[in-house]
Design an enzyme around this catalytic site. Structure first.
Site, short mmCIF file in Angstrom:
data_model
loop_
_atom_site.label_atom_id
_atom_site.label_comp_id
_atom_site.label_asym_id
_atom_site.label_seq_id
_atom_site.Cartn_x
_atom_site.Cartn_y
_atom_site.Cartn_z
N ASP A 129 -43.75 -26.78 -11.28
CA ASP A 129 -44.74 -27.52 -10.49
C ASP A 129 -44.02 -28.69 -9.80
OD1 ASP A 129 -47.07 -26.03 -11.42
OD2 ASP A 129 -46.60 -26.92 -13.37
N LYS A 133 -46.32 -35.68 -4.72
CA LYS A 133 -46.69 -37.06 -4.38
C LYS A 133 -45.84 -38.04 -5.17
CE LYS A 133 -51.46 -36.19 -3.16
NZ LYS A 133 -52.78 -36.00 -3.71
C1 LIG Z 1 -45.74 -23.16 -10.44
S1 LIG Z 1 -45.83 -22.22 -11.90
C2 LIG Z 1 -44.44 -21.11 -11.74
C3 LIG Z 1 -44.58 -19.89 -12.57
C4 LIG Z 1 -43.45 -18.87 -12.50
N1 LIG Z 1 -42.21 -19.42 -12.99
C5 LIG Z 1 -43.27 -18.32 -11.11
O1 LIG Z 1 -42.21 -18.58 -10.51
O2 LIG Z 1 -44.18 -17.62 -10.64
C6 LIG Z 1 -45.22 -23.38 -13.12
C7 LIG Z 1 -45.44 -22.91 -14.54
O3 LIG Z 1 -44.81 -23.86 -15.42
C8 LIG Z 1 -45.65 -24.06 -16.54
N2 LIG Z 1 -45.27 -25.37 -17.13
C9 LIG Z 1 -45.50 -26.59 -16.62
N3 LIG Z 1 -45.03 -27.56 -17.45
C10 LIG Z 1 -44.50 -26.92 -18.52
C11 LIG Z 1 -43.91 -27.36 -19.72
N4 LIG Z 1 -43.76 -28.68 -20.00
N5 LIG Z 1 -43.48 -26.44 -20.63
C12 LIG Z 1 -43.62 -25.11 -20.36
N6 LIG Z 1 -44.19 -24.64 -19.23
C13 LIG Z 1 -44.63 -25.51 -18.32
C14 LIG Z 1 -47.06 -23.99 -15.97
O4 LIG Z 1 -48.04 -23.71 -16.95
C15 LIG Z 1 -46.90 -22.85 -14.95
O5 LIG Z 1 -47.18 -21.60 -15.53
#
Ligand SMILES: C[S@@+](CC[C@H](N)C(=O)[O-])C[C@H]1O[C@@H](n2cnc3c(N)ncnc32)[C@H](O)[C@@H]1O
Length: 224
Positions: A129, A133
């Site tokens: 993610d 911002k």
């Molecule tokens: C934008 S999505 C990308 C998903 C995948 N890697 C892709 O490329 O399609 C980011 C993912 O990171 C996970 N995520 C965010 N913070 C995390 C954390 N601290 N530990 C593990 N996963 C996390 C979110 O739940 C989400 O599924």
């Protein structure tokens, strides 16, 4: 955020649940419970598995599942707190009867402290993610404290691969890893950051990015 907060009390800002799970999703969570890591299992995993790849934020699991299918000599740990995608992933793990994979269904920062030193061969973080911002910059996963936590668990010469299509995050990631001199950016030509590495599979977010005419970058950092 200091290093202790990052380990002991990490603040997670993403979603943990989406729509109500479908029947097959509910079944996958029930039938796949043996693939879900509990804190007490962690040392067992490291006792028996020597080539471990950690994928943080596996999303729908395209990269995690395909990698585990293709490389039976590696063991994969996937971490993601989002229940709906975990259910999708468990469905595929059961469908392909994969034995070289385990899922941590929570924030990765909560288990990193249990990993032995020099135990992880590679870390993959695909399209984290971006929190673009400025006021949300502390929500980005890649922080100085996070790099300090992952450094000891990665093996010597082990790598961390990070992809993103957000210019702000590209700059942020490069700055963070340039500051941490214990890692070197593995780059010889522009193809090294423009093209997806051979050992990564296309994910939902990469596809979305390409469809929206954005340009993903791929950064690989190696522990010196
Ligand atoms: C934008 S999505 C990308 C998903 C995948 N890697 C892709 O490329 O399609 C980011 C993912 O990171 C996970 N995520 C965010 N913070 C995390 C954390 N601290 N530990 C593990 N996963 C996390 C979110 O739940 C989400 O599924």
């Amino acid at each position: 955020m200091n290093i202790n907060n990052c380990i002991d009390n990490p603040q997670f800002y993403g979603r943990r649940r989406g729509r109500k799970l479908s029947k097959s999703g509910q079944l996958a969570i029930k039938e796949g419970k043996d693939y879900l890591i509990k804190e007490e299992d962690i040392l067992n995993i490291f006792q028996y598995q020597k080539n471990i790849i950690l994928e943080i934020g596996f999303g729908d699991g395209e990269n995690l599942i395909n990698s585990a299918k293709m490389n039976s000599n590696f063991f994969y740990i996937g971490a993601d707190p989002f229940l709906n995608t975990t259910a999708k992933c468990l469905n595929k793990i059961i469908q392909y009867n994969l034995k070289n994979i385990a899922i941590w269904q929570d924030d990765v920062r909560k288990i990193l402290k249990f990993f032995p030193k020099n135990s992880i061969s590679e870390i993959k973080i695909l399209f984290p993610d971006p929190w673009p911002k400025k006021k949300h910059k502390n929500r980005r996963l890649i922080q100085d404290e996070f790099i300090k936590i992952i450094y000891p668990v990665i093996k010597h010469q082990g790598t961390i691969t990070i992809s993103t299509d957000h210019d702000i995050l590209k700059k942020w990631v490069l700055e963070k890893f340039q500051y941490h001199k214990e890692f070197e950016w593995v780059v010889k030509s522009s193809n090294d950051w423009r093209l997806r590495p051979n050992d990564c599979f296309q994910t939902k977010y990469e596809l979305k990015s390409i469809n929206q005419q954005r340009k993903p970058s791929w950064f690989i950092f190696k522990k010196k």
